[in-house]
Design an enzyme around this catalytic site. Structure first.
Site, PDB file in Angstrom:
ATOM      1  N   PRO A  44      82.839  56.666 -34.782  1.00  0.00           N
ATOM      2  CA  PRO A  44      83.852  56.547 -35.832  1.00  0.00           C
ATOM      3  C   PRO A  44      85.081  57.386 -35.514  1.00  0.00           C
ATOM      4  O   PRO A  44      85.045  58.601 -35.616  1.00  0.00           O
ATOM      5  CB  PRO A  44      83.126  57.068 -37.072  1.00  0.00           C
ATOM      6  CG  PRO A  44      82.048  57.958 -36.559  1.00  0.00           C
ATOM      7  CD  PRO A  44      81.710  57.529 -35.166  1.00  0.00           C
ATOM      8  N   ASP A  73      85.949  62.183 -33.271  1.00  0.00           N
ATOM      9  CA  ASP A  73      84.695  61.542 -33.706  1.00  0.00           C
ATOM     10  C   ASP A  73      84.342  62.145 -35.062  1.00  0.00           C
ATOM     11  O   ASP A  73      84.019  63.327 -35.176  1.00  0.00           O
ATOM     12  CB  ASP A  73      83.590  61.842 -32.684  1.00  0.00           C
ATOM     13  CG  ASP A  73      82.250  61.226 -33.068  1.00  0.00           C
ATOM     14  OD1 ASP A  73      82.038  60.897 -34.272  1.00  0.00           O
ATOM     15  OD2 ASP A  73      81.402  61.081 -32.184  1.00  0.00           O
ATOM     16  N   HIS A  74      84.442  61.320 -36.086  1.00  0.00           N
ATOM     17  CA  HIS A  74      84.277  61.846 -37.437  1.00  0.00           C
ATOM     18  C   HIS A  74      82.868  62.349 -37.717  1.00  0.00           C
ATOM     19  O   HIS A  74      82.638  63.007 -38.726  1.00  0.00           O
ATOM     20  CB  HIS A  74      84.667  60.786 -38.472  1.00  0.00           C
ATOM     21  CG  HIS A  74      85.211  61.380 -39.746  1.00  0.00           C
ATOM     22  ND1 HIS A  74      84.599  62.416 -40.398  1.00  0.00           N
ATOM     23  CD2 HIS A  74      86.298  61.065 -40.488  1.00  0.00           C
ATOM     24  CE1 HIS A  74      85.289  62.724 -41.486  1.00  0.00           C
ATOM     25  NE2 HIS A  74      86.313  61.921 -41.571  1.00  0.00           N
ATOM     26  N   ARG A  75      81.935  62.030 -36.835  1.00  0.00           N
ATOM     27  CA  ARG A  75      80.588  62.575 -37.059  1.00  0.00           C
ATOM     28  C   ARG A  75      80.572  64.052 -36.738  1.00  0.00           C
ATOM     29  O   ARG A  75      79.705  64.805 -37.176  1.00  0.00           O
ATOM     30  CB  ARG A  75      79.559  61.856 -36.176  1.00  0.00           C
ATOM     31  CG  ARG A  75      79.398  60.393 -36.531  1.00  0.00           C
ATOM     32  CD  ARG A  75      78.609  59.650 -35.480  1.00  0.00           C
ATOM     33  NE  ARG A  75      79.240  59.686 -34.181  1.00  0.00           N
ATOM     34  CZ  ARG A  75      78.770  59.061 -33.122  1.00  0.00           C
ATOM     35  NH1 ARG A  75      77.678  58.337 -33.200  1.00  0.00           N
ATOM     36  NH2 ARG A  75      79.395  59.139 -31.963  1.00  0.00           N
TER      37      ARG A  75
END
Lengths: 330, 441
Positions: free
Chosen positions: B239, B413-415
């Site tokens: 993401p 990376d939104h994680r």
């Protein structure tokens, strides 16, 4: 595309195949002089002569045996039974000879025969003449079985059956002969073993064959009024069976109702249900329900016959059961 | 088919609830999903939702009354169904059915996207810290009111529950005989989003990186897991989100010029990109959370910066790695990048030279690109895309001036990286480029 009746579609298929292949011939009660008990073979005696369109005596065991013998010598008979109820008299020939000859001869003797005629109930034909006969033919390995529900399916499947080198039973229906539908103009064949999704929905799968397809579509229309959209899968072919099409619809809707006009005990539906729960267990949100004829000989009285036959309302009720919806509401 | 209305765990630490107000009275029709009552919990007043259809046949705990989580506080059943036996049975077991009573108490926040502060799970020594989904406090599951612990559920419902991480035994079934079916599991999953997870006793999440270690693996907190799963479901495998800054390169260019005057004597030279690499590596040492790898069940936070530098090669792209870029001078960085880029174009790079990067840089400035977004090299958490340095008119203290400006777009990376973290890192990077002397600090 041309619109024609189911009856004329069958006629067109037989003529097409008889034009194409001289070894194809038609035999049965009333098929020649009378133009067919249900006029399916209208005009064929005039067109092909009495060597290829042959009236038989009223002796199913005899002429079935004759046709099977002819098939083993290289001819391709279309053996018409006036109704498949009458073919019970010929079952020894069908099951013990037609079905098993290829196996017992280690592949040396083929029986490229087609048994065709109407099956199941019509209107007030009473107990002995209203039986759905699929189960008797489909039980013994060695006979293929197709049940077209529309004119287009009838023409394509009968042509495929005639071209098939194995015994194929093509089960029609008196109540289907007048059904009208679009039929492609060009020559075509529908391969055996391919089902047809006649309606796409997503909430519940109604799987069926033969004339019950029309009952299923009616039930789907009734369900749609309550915002329930049903898949209607017309198997078209019972042997061979299109398991992929069955699994595909089950995976999408997670709930199945099998509709057939035969009796429940060890009927076609029982086999389909067994296969579904074996192969799609994890896709099922509810047990698979069957809608069948009541487990009684078909009554003669009009009102009782209506009650004994499976109707759209029964299908709707079964669909609601597998959707865990209270009957009578959505 | 009767439905027991339980006092549900409407907050992770709730042990009992008080009925503030019944929104339905005895005899009123109830449909699944209707709000039955307002319940005061340890945190706030929450709504209790009906899980069955019928009528509210019996209220067992009135307004103002309290009940421990798990107790049956009312019964819904169709009009006319005899519930006398059910009510009698509730009398002796205290309403708790063995273990599985707390309604849809999910073990994970199945689809919670809101930032629920679960970071500090019940530190008060309550049963929630016992390491298993809290047995309902206050009820000893001695006499289950229902027969057997066996759960009736359709095969599909079982599969769905497994996929959603729900305990099937905790889902109220509305099928025949109490069978749990697909819609019950779906409802439980939705309710679990409203009733956040009973906190698993995850250790404190602040990444403590022991000095000298190359990296530290940080276990995922509940919130991290939830954010990860939801965003992955919406945006594909990684993401991405993007942050852009526009940098005044005046001082950076001047610094580079002075450095090159010194390097001339050594026959060496530093490019603008070498300076960007150095500044980025320095900024990452101040923001290690951006210098990390997504590992699926943990995040690897690195202490050292191994910078992947994107190089175009005849049939594609490769990223040779400058190891320990944070500890190398501009001259060495420049020399390594050029040497590896040359060998990359001849396909002579060794695997250890193009793997193991902790962060990457891609620069298309030499092609005149002003700004672009780069795709992250998994498992890295971030990459910056550097545009061309161009003279642009900007407003400084109310006046239009011309400055050499350069845009940097960071893909995160939104994680691993949230908006604020990425923004803080980029702000540091910008400050280093706008005042390179800060890198010396």
């Amino acid at each position: 595309m041309a619109e024609m009746t189911y009856r004329d579609a069958l006629n067109a298929a037989m003529c097409q195949e008889m034009d194409r292949d001289d070894s194809v011939f038609l035999m049965g009660e009333e098929v020649a002089e009378y133009d067919g008990a249900y006029k399916v073979s209208r005009g064929m005696l005039a067109r092909y002569g009495d060597r290829r369109v042959v009236d038989s005596p009223i002796s199913e065991l005899g002429f079935a045996g004759l046709c099977i013998g002819a098939a083993t010598t290289g001819l391709r008979p279309i053996c018409e039974f006036m109704t498949f109820n009458f073919s019970f008299l010929a079952l020894d020939q069908v099951i013990n000879n037609a079905a098993k000859m290829f196996y017992m001869s280690n592949g040396h003797i083929s029986v490229p025969i087609v048994f065709r005629g109407p099956t199941g109930a019509a209107l007030q034909l009473s107990a002995q003449h209203s039986q759905a006969c699929e189960t008797y033919y489909v039980h013994a390995p060695g006979v293929k079985l197709v049940t077209p529900a529309t004119p287009a399916d009838a023409k394509g499947l009968l042509a495929a059956a005639i071209r098939d080198d194995d015994p194929v039973a093509v089960m029609e229906g008196e109540l289907l002969y007048n059904v009208r539908g679009e039929v492609p103009d060009e020559e075509y064949v529908i391969p055996l073993g391919v089902a047809d999704l006649k309606r796409s929905g997503g909430d519940v799968s109604i799987i069926t064959h033969g004339k019950m397809v029309h009952v299923a579509l009616q039930a789907a229309t009734m369900l749609a009024r309550e915002d329930i959209e049903a898949d209607v899968l017309d198997l078209r072919s019972l042997r061979p069976l299109d398991m992929d099409a069955i699994l595909e619809t089950v995976a999408r809707t997670n709930r199945v109702v099998y509709l057939e006009e035969g009796w429940p005990f060890a009927g076609v539906g029982a086999q389909i249900v067994a296969l579904i729960q074996e192969e799609a267990f994890d896709d099922l949100d509810a047990p698979v329900m069957r809608v069948t004829q009541a487990d009684v000989p078909m009554p003669y009285a009009k009102n009782l016959e209506q009650l004994a036959k499976p109707g759209a309302r029964n299908v709707v009720e079964a669909c609601k059961k597998v959707l865990y919806l209270p009957a009578g509401s959505s | 088919m009767a439905t027991r209305v339980h006092m549900e765990a409407l907050s992770p630490t709730m042990e009992e609830g008080q009925v503030v107000r019944w929104l339905k009275g005895e005899g009123d029709a109830v449909a699944q999903g209707d709000i039955l009552a307002e319940i005061e919990t340890d945190k706030a007043t929450m709504e209790l939702v009906a899980r069955g259809d019928g009528a509210l046949r019996k209220i067992l705990v009135g307004e103002g009354g309290t009940a421990p989580v798990g107790d049956v506080i009312a019964v819904i059943a169709p009009e006319g169904e005899d519930i006398a036996a059910l009510l009698a049975g509730l009398g002796d077991g205290g309403g708790g059915e063995a273990g599985a009573t707390a309604g849809p108490v999910a073990e994970t926040a199945a689809s919670s996207g809101t930032a629920v502060p679960v970071a500090t799970p019940a530190q008060t020594g309550s049963p929630a810290s016992s390491g298993t989904p809290a047995p309902i406090p206050g009820t000893t599951p001695a006499q289950p009111a229902a027969p057997t612990g066996r759960v009736k559920a359709s095969p599909l419902a079982k599969r769905l529950a497994g996929e959603l991480g729900l305990e099937i035994a905790a889902v109220q079934g509305t099928g025949p005989g109490g069978r749990v079916v697909k819609r019950d599991v779906e409802m439980a999953a939705a309710a679990a989003a409203a009733a956040p997870a009973v906190a698993a006793p995850a250790p404190a999440v602040a990444p403590v990186v022991p000095p000298g270690e190359e990296f530290a693996d940080v276990p995922l907190s509940q919130m991290r897991k939830t954010v990860a799963r939801r965003l992955t479901e919406s945006l594909g495998p990684v993401p991405h989100f993007f942050l852009t800054v526009d940098v005044d390169m005046t001082r950076a260019l001047a610094a580079r010029a002075r450095v090159n005057q010194i390097l001339v004597a050594q026959g060496a030279k530093a490019s603008v990109n070498d300076l960007v690499i150095k500044a980025t590596a320095a900024a990452l040492t101040h923001h290690p959370e951006c210098n990390a790898w997504w590992q699926g069940s943990s995040i690897r936070v690195f202490n050292r910066v191994h910078m992947g530098v994107a190089v175009a090669v005849p049939d594609g792209l490769i990223t040779p790695v400058v190891r320990d870029a944070h500890a190398k001078g501009l001259a060495q960085i420049g020399a390594e990048v050029r040497e590896m880029a040359g060998r990359a174009r001849e396909k002579k790079l060794q695997p250890h030279e193009y793997t193991g990067s902790t962060f990457s840089i891609s620069n298309l400035g030499m092609f005149g690109i002003e700004e672009f977004t780069a795709v992250i090299n998994p498992p890295e958490a971030g990459i910056i895309a550097v545009g061309a340095v161009e003279e642009r008119a900007v407003v400084v203290k109310g006046e239009v001036v011309v400055q050499p400006r350069m845009r940097i777009t960071m893909s995160c990376d939104h994680r691993v990286i949230d908006g604020a973290q990425g923004a803080r890192f980029l702000a540091t990077l910008k400050s280093f480029l706008e005042e390179p002397a800060a890198i010396l600090i």
